[in-house]
Design an enzyme around this catalytic site. Sequence first.
Site, PDB file in Angstrom:
ATOM      1  N   GLN A 250       0.826  -1.206   0.000  1.00 26.72           N
ATOM      2  CA  GLN A 250       0.000   0.000   0.000  1.00 26.72           C
ATOM      3  C   GLN A 250       0.857   1.251   0.000  1.00 26.72           C
ATOM      4  O   GLN A 250       0.336   2.359  -0.096  1.00 26.72           O
ATOM      5  CB  GLN A 250      -0.905   0.010   1.242  1.00 26.72           C
ATOM      6  CG  GLN A 250      -1.847  -1.172   1.320  1.00 26.72           C
ATOM      7  CD  GLN A 250      -2.568  -1.218   2.655  1.00 26.72           C
ATOM      8  OE1 GLN A 250      -3.604  -0.603   2.840  1.00 26.72           O
ATOM      9  NE2 GLN A 250      -2.001  -1.960   3.596  1.00 26.72           N
ATOM     10  N   ASN A 251       2.159   1.080   0.110  1.00 25.66           N
ATOM     11  CA  ASN A 251       3.059   2.220   0.218  1.00 25.66           C
ATOM     12  C   ASN A 251       3.284   2.879  -1.139  1.00 25.66           C
ATOM     13  O   ASN A 251       3.301   2.205  -2.175  1.00 25.66           O
ATOM     14  CB  ASN A 251       4.393   1.789   0.816  1.00 25.66           C
ATOM     15  CG  ASN A 251       4.237   1.261   2.228  1.00 25.66           C
ATOM     16  OD1 ASN A 251       3.280   1.601   2.919  1.00 25.66           O
ATOM     17  ND2 ASN A 251       5.172   0.416   2.667  1.00 25.66           N
TER      18      ASN A 251
ATOM     19  N   HIS B  28      -1.610   1.190  -4.328  1.00 25.44           N
ATOM     20  CA  HIS B  28      -2.000   2.595  -4.310  1.00 25.44           C
ATOM     21  C   HIS B  28      -1.096   3.445  -5.191  1.00 25.44           C
ATOM     22  O   HIS B  28      -0.991   4.657  -4.997  1.00 25.44           O
ATOM     23  CB  HIS B  28      -1.994   3.135  -2.885  1.00 25.44           C
ATOM     24  CG  HIS B  28      -3.019   2.491  -2.009  1.00 25.44           C
ATOM     25  ND1 HIS B  28      -2.942   2.475  -0.626  1.00 25.44           N
ATOM     26  CD2 HIS B  28      -4.165   1.828  -2.316  1.00 25.44           C
ATOM     27  CE1 HIS B  28      -3.983   1.824  -0.137  1.00 25.44           C
ATOM     28  NE2 HIS B  28      -4.734   1.431  -1.137  1.00 25.44           N
TER      29      HIS B  28
ATOM     30  N   CYS C 162      -0.645  14.111 -16.137  1.00 31.08           N
ATOM     31  CA  CYS C 162      -1.435  15.334 -16.246  1.00 31.08           C
ATOM     32  C   CYS C 162      -2.916  15.013 -16.140  1.00 31.08           C
ATOM     33  O   CYS C 162      -3.408  14.091 -16.795  1.00 31.08           O
ATOM     34  CB  CYS C 162      -1.142  16.012 -17.585  1.00 31.08           C
ATOM     35  SG  CYS C 162      -2.186  17.449 -17.917  1.00 31.08           S
TER      36      CYS C 162
ATOM     37  N   CYS D 268       1.770  20.744 -16.564  1.00 26.59           N
ATOM     38  CA  CYS D 268       2.118  19.813 -17.631  1.00 26.59           C
ATOM     39  C   CYS D 268       2.891  20.528 -18.738  1.00 26.59           C
ATOM     40  O   CYS D 268       2.380  21.492 -19.337  1.00 26.59           O
ATOM     41  CB  CYS D 268       0.844  19.182 -18.190  1.00 26.59           C
ATOM     42  SG  CYS D 268       1.090  18.146 -19.648  1.00 26.59           S
TER      43      CYS D 268
ATOM     44  N   GLY E  74       2.941  -4.349   8.977  1.00 25.04           N
ATOM     45  CA  GLY E  74       3.014  -2.898   9.054  1.00 25.04           C
ATOM     46  C   GLY E  74       1.818  -2.147   8.516  1.00 25.04           C
ATOM     47  O   GLY E  74       1.970  -1.035   8.012  1.00 25.04           O
TER      48      GLY E  74
END
Length: 505
Positions: free
Chosen positions: A277-278, A297, A305, A329, A419
């Site tokens: 998930q980091n 994630h 952009c 952008c 964790g």
Amino acid sequence: MASADGVLSGSPLKAPAIEIVNLLSDAEDSANEPAPPTDHPHEEDASTDDFRHEEWSMYEDALEGAVDDDSTEHSNRSRYVHIWRMILDNCIVLDACTVQESLAFRKLLRTEGEDKFLAETVENGSITAKKLCTAFGIRPPAFLEGQSDEAYYNLLGLGICRELSKRVKLPQYNTIDDVVTLLQKSNNIIVLTGAGISTSLGIPDFRSKTTGLYSQLQHLGLSDPQEVFDISIFREDPTIFYSIAKDILPSTSIFSPTHAFIRLLQDKSKLLTNYTQNIDNIETHAGILPSKLIQCHGSFATASCLECAYKVPCSAIYTDLKAGRVARCDRCVQSLREAKPNGGGLKRKRSYGGLPPKSHKKKREEYEDSTDDDEDYEVAVAGVMKPDITFFGEDLPDVFSQRLTLHDRDKVDLVLVIGTSLKVAPVSEVVGFLPRETPQVYISREACSHVDFDVDLLGDCDIVVAELCRRLGWELKHEMIPHESRISVELAQGYDSRYSIKVAI
């Protein structure tokens, strides 16, 4: 009454990322945060429907402190009594099931199945739906007081569904030596990781009460600190995210002993997949192969952009991120220059996600240069660059659900959760989606109260994995491992499979 399947249906694995609160928590995790929870059936795949969200919005305040108990274990039964008393201390339930009745009803449900359970309880009139709700830790809400018993059916259905969806602890795994044996014999290990594996590198987690990122964001004036990662807020005012980006931007290529442990599992051909998930991308620095890594994630590796979807390495906007300045952008800038060589008056009507332009004007002016007084039209501007991390409200990458459902679910022989507090869906639903007979081990500083893992190893993640490697006879090479220290492993009071692991003083 309608079955629980009718009340809550659908797989959450392909769904927007949301923060969930453990509405069925124990006394160790009683500080609940209001947010829409996500239930998780284990077999069917379907989409979440509007009725489901409506049900949760009506009843989420009624769900309190249900129990992660095993009725065959006296220690867990003692926890049940403690939790139940905590509930009764905070609300008045005049007609509630006793602890013994609650245990009996929960056992009956699992033994007989939902249909027969309902036939032998509510449908034959032996107990009201209102009272039966309390057997599943559900406090009848005040707004239903005085209504007919049928008014409690949907609430009872929610409680039944939550109970049936909970994985039951495997009784044969209880000790740290059992974990060592599992690591020795397993060859298809899923490792699900969260921010706790990076905190030793100085990268903050999100939810620690005093040191977590969310605890440091009061100055932003948000109603909820999680809004800093809300996609709708980002689209409205990206300066909020950019103001804190430097605090979570990975600034080093080093990795922790826990990252090294995952790499060691890979080197020993034991790693099936690391679901992380980091967003710090440290797994790649540790050498985890792309074929073994799912960044649930996203990560800071790239940025895109919001207007034209142009993708660049995140290093291209690194200076802006560190300065807290909204990155634009380059391709949009070039296109605008070509379209307006003289700085002419090309204008376009902007879209604000269906919200009135007035509601956005003040915030928009903070990060857009605009000389137009018309609220409906603005001088065209270059699109905002967003790091390719998954915000709340965005779908997770397709590869997440595809890998889990089509590849890993049928192969996994051990699950290590390291964790993470498992509070962000749909990643939080992974452990419930996997086969229930697959052993699951939890490693983190604090217990995860809403999942019944087989063994809990509580302590600093780096210390725990180092101790496991010592017992396995595996060489875990990392300069941060205290090789000369003596490690204390103590069984937590009142538990048969939860251990406290720390450096002995």
